[in-house]
Design a protein around this motif. Structure first.
Motif, PDB file in Angstrom:
ATOM      1  N   TRP A  40      32.935  58.221 121.908  1.00 22.95           N
ATOM      2  CA  TRP A  40      31.676  57.608 122.333  1.00 22.95           C
ATOM      3  C   TRP A  40      31.602  56.144 121.919  1.00 22.95           C
ATOM      4  O   TRP A  40      30.871  55.353 122.532  1.00 22.95           O
ATOM      5  CB  TRP A  40      30.484  58.371 121.767  1.00 22.95           C
ATOM      6  CG  TRP A  40      30.304  59.735 122.360  1.00 22.95           C
ATOM      7  CD1 TRP A  40      30.548  60.933 121.768  1.00 22.95           C
ATOM      8  CD2 TRP A  40      29.841  60.044 123.680  1.00 22.95           C
ATOM      9  NE1 TRP A  40      30.280  61.974 122.622  1.00 22.95           N
ATOM     10  CE2 TRP A  40      29.836  61.455 123.814  1.00 22.95           C
ATOM     11  CE3 TRP A  40      29.439  59.268 124.769  1.00 22.95           C
ATOM     12  CZ2 TRP A  40      29.440  62.099 124.985  1.00 22.95           C
ATOM     13  CZ3 TRP A  40      29.048  59.905 125.929  1.00 22.95           C
ATOM     14  CH2 TRP A  40      29.053  61.301 126.037  1.00 22.95           C
ATOM     15  N   PHE A  43      32.134  53.306 124.669  1.00 21.54           N
ATOM     16  CA  PHE A  43      31.134  52.866 125.641  1.00 21.54           C
ATOM     17  C   PHE A  43      30.434  51.577 125.212  1.00 21.54           C
ATOM     18  O   PHE A  43      30.348  50.631 126.005  1.00 21.54           O
ATOM     19  CB  PHE A  43      30.134  53.982 125.909  1.00 21.54           C
ATOM     20  CG  PHE A  43      30.705  55.088 126.753  1.00 21.54           C
ATOM     21  CD1 PHE A  43      30.792  54.961 128.132  1.00 21.54           C
ATOM     22  CD2 PHE A  43      31.186  56.248 126.165  1.00 21.54           C
ATOM     23  CE1 PHE A  43      31.337  55.969 128.917  1.00 21.54           C
ATOM     24  CE2 PHE A  43      31.731  57.268 126.934  1.00 21.54           C
ATOM     25  CZ  PHE A  43      31.805  57.126 128.320  1.00 21.54           C
ATOM     26  N   GLY A 188      37.928  50.954 125.511  1.00 21.56           N
ATOM     27  CA  GLY A 188      36.759  50.161 125.898  1.00 21.56           C
ATOM     28  C   GLY A 188      37.098  49.154 126.981  1.00 21.56           C
ATOM     29  O   GLY A 188      36.317  48.947 127.917  1.00 21.56           O
ATOM     30  N   SER A 191      37.666  50.936 130.328  1.00 20.54           N
ATOM     31  CA  SER A 191      36.365  51.395 130.814  1.00 20.54           C
ATOM     32  C   SER A 191      35.578  50.236 131.409  1.00 20.54           C
ATOM     33  O   SER A 191      34.909  50.386 132.438  1.00 20.54           O
ATOM     34  CB  SER A 191      35.571  52.041 129.670  1.00 20.54           C
ATOM     35  OG  SER A 191      36.239  53.173 129.156  1.00 20.54           O
ATOM     36  N   SER A 192      35.670  49.055 130.784  1.00 20.18           N
ATOM     37  CA  SER A 192      34.971  47.880 131.314  1.00 20.18           C
ATOM     38  C   SER A 192      35.543  47.473 132.667  1.00 20.18           C
ATOM     39  O   SER A 192      34.802  47.016 133.545  1.00 20.18           O
ATOM     40  CB  SER A 192      35.066  46.708 130.327  1.00 20.18           C
ATOM     41  OG  SER A 192      36.367  46.164 130.283  1.00 20.18           O
TER      42      SER A 192
END
Length: 384
Positions: A40, A43, A188, A191-192
């Motif tokens: 988590w 995110f 991260g 994901s971005s």
């Protein structure tokens, strides 16, 4: 219902070899292990990357583009035409010959005027050179720093030199702080990229890029949950080893530094082929596919992990074909290196031809033209 689905999804026989389970990854005696809930953290890191990227592109990439001489080519705007605009937005950006004929009847324009309008309208939607440069510079900066950080984290680890060491003591492998941050930052970042895909420059391999990002996120997340961390760090390092060279070649290409772009691209192509077509399949995948079955019986997680690696390898082959094609064209014909995936502006050569034809018609009508004025015939006959 949800609790039953969660219980089924996390059952130990799916994720671990027989005789091992989640209890083996409980923290004890000062030893810390990876846990699924840690993911988590990626995110907020992804959101932070999006913010940092905006700041970086405006304060660093834009001045750098000016310094390197990135110049925008002037684009002619398509004149306002509601009928053509409606067709462009709702039906097709590349009308067929029959459609062009119908649009001519609806608008009262000639066929060439309609084709010119669509050509200019498509060019308006293409990303600017500055946008491409800023995106490439952002990725270059991250990939370079990630490669340096990954190399620093692994340089003293035995599994960097002997890949079989990645399974020594599996799955009870202690998590190191450097591994934790390497994983979270990489997860991260990818994901971005997935969050910003709608606004990023779209290339011809757009679908392959989406598949790559999703497979990478799944691979990082899964390897974290089942403590395949040593294998995961090696895979990330191999991928980061060449990506920054590609982005730097793009930057020089957009700036018009052809020689620098060409030679960096050749170095990138060599490293890409060695790392993605040799080291990755014959060293890393071998040690995740062949070697583990000598230690324990195959299980679902084993097949799932290697399946994701095979998806990445298929993408590597796809991109290697494009890279080799560009490199061969440069080495044999000395052509400039261009990204075949990029959507290039459509030239106005046809418009120049149209203008030349208009000039010829004007000359036939008014006689020859010189410096923008008609040349009159002064050779009148004189009467004596």
């Amino acid at each position: 219902m949800m609790s039953q689905l969660s219980e089924w999804f996390w059952q130990e026989r799916l994720w671990f070899p027989e005789g091992l389970g989640w209890a083996d990854l409980e923290d004890r005696d000062g030893r810390v292990y990876a846990k699924g809930r840690d993911l988590w953290v990626a995110f907020p890191i992804a959101l932070l990357f999006l913010i940092i990227r905006q700041i970086f592109e405006r304060t660093v990439a834009t001045p750098l583009a000016s310094l390197l001489g990135v110049k925008e080519t002037a684009r002619l705007k398509a004149p306002h035409n509601p009928t053509l605009e409606s067709y462009y937005c709702k039906i097709n950006k590349n009308p067929t010959q029959n459609s062009v004929a119908n649009l001519c009847k609806q608008t009262g324009c000639s066929e060439r005027q309609v084709q010119r309008w669509f050509r200019r309208r498509r060019n308006q939607d293409r990303p600017s050179l500055l946008k491409k440069f800023r995106e490439a510079s952002w990725r270059f900066t991250f990939y370079l720093l990630a490669f340096i950080a990954g190399l620093a984290a692994l340089i003293d680890k035995p599994w960097l030199y002997d890949l079989k060491e990645m399974w020594e003591g599996f799955p009870v492998l202690t998590l190191l702080p450097s591994q934790y941050w390497y994983y979270m930052i990489e997860l991260g970042f990818y994901s971005s990229l997935l969050f910003s895909v709608a606004s990023d420059v779209k290339r011809k391999d757009f679908k392959e890029q989406i598949v790559h990002h999703v497979a990478t996120i799944l691979l990082i997340s899964f390897s974290w949950c089942v403590n395949y961390i040593r294998a995961g760090t090696l895979i990330m390092l191999v991928h980061d080893s060449s990506d920054y060279l590609l982005e730097s070649a793009k930057m020089f290409n957009y700036a018009g530094w052809r020689n620098a772009c060409n030679y960096i691209f050749i170095v990138f192509a060599a490293i890409f082929i060695v790392t993605r077509l040799v080291i990755f399949p014959f060293r890393i995948i071998y040690c995740t596919w062949v070697y583990p079955v000598t230690i324990y019986e195959p299980f679902f997680g084993y097949y799932f992990f290697n399946g994701l690696l095979m998806i990445l390898q298929c993408l590597h082959v796809f991109w290697a074909i494009l890279i080799i094609r560009i490199a061969v064209r440069f080495l044999t014909n000395n052509e400039k290196v261009d990204d075949e995936r990029s959507d290039k502006d459509e030239t106005d050569e046809s418009e120049e031809e149209e203008e030349e034809e208009d000039c010829r018609k004007e000359m036939k009508k008014n006689g020859p033209v010189q410096n923008g004025h008609a040349v009159h015939n002064n050779n009148h006959s004189k009467t004596e």
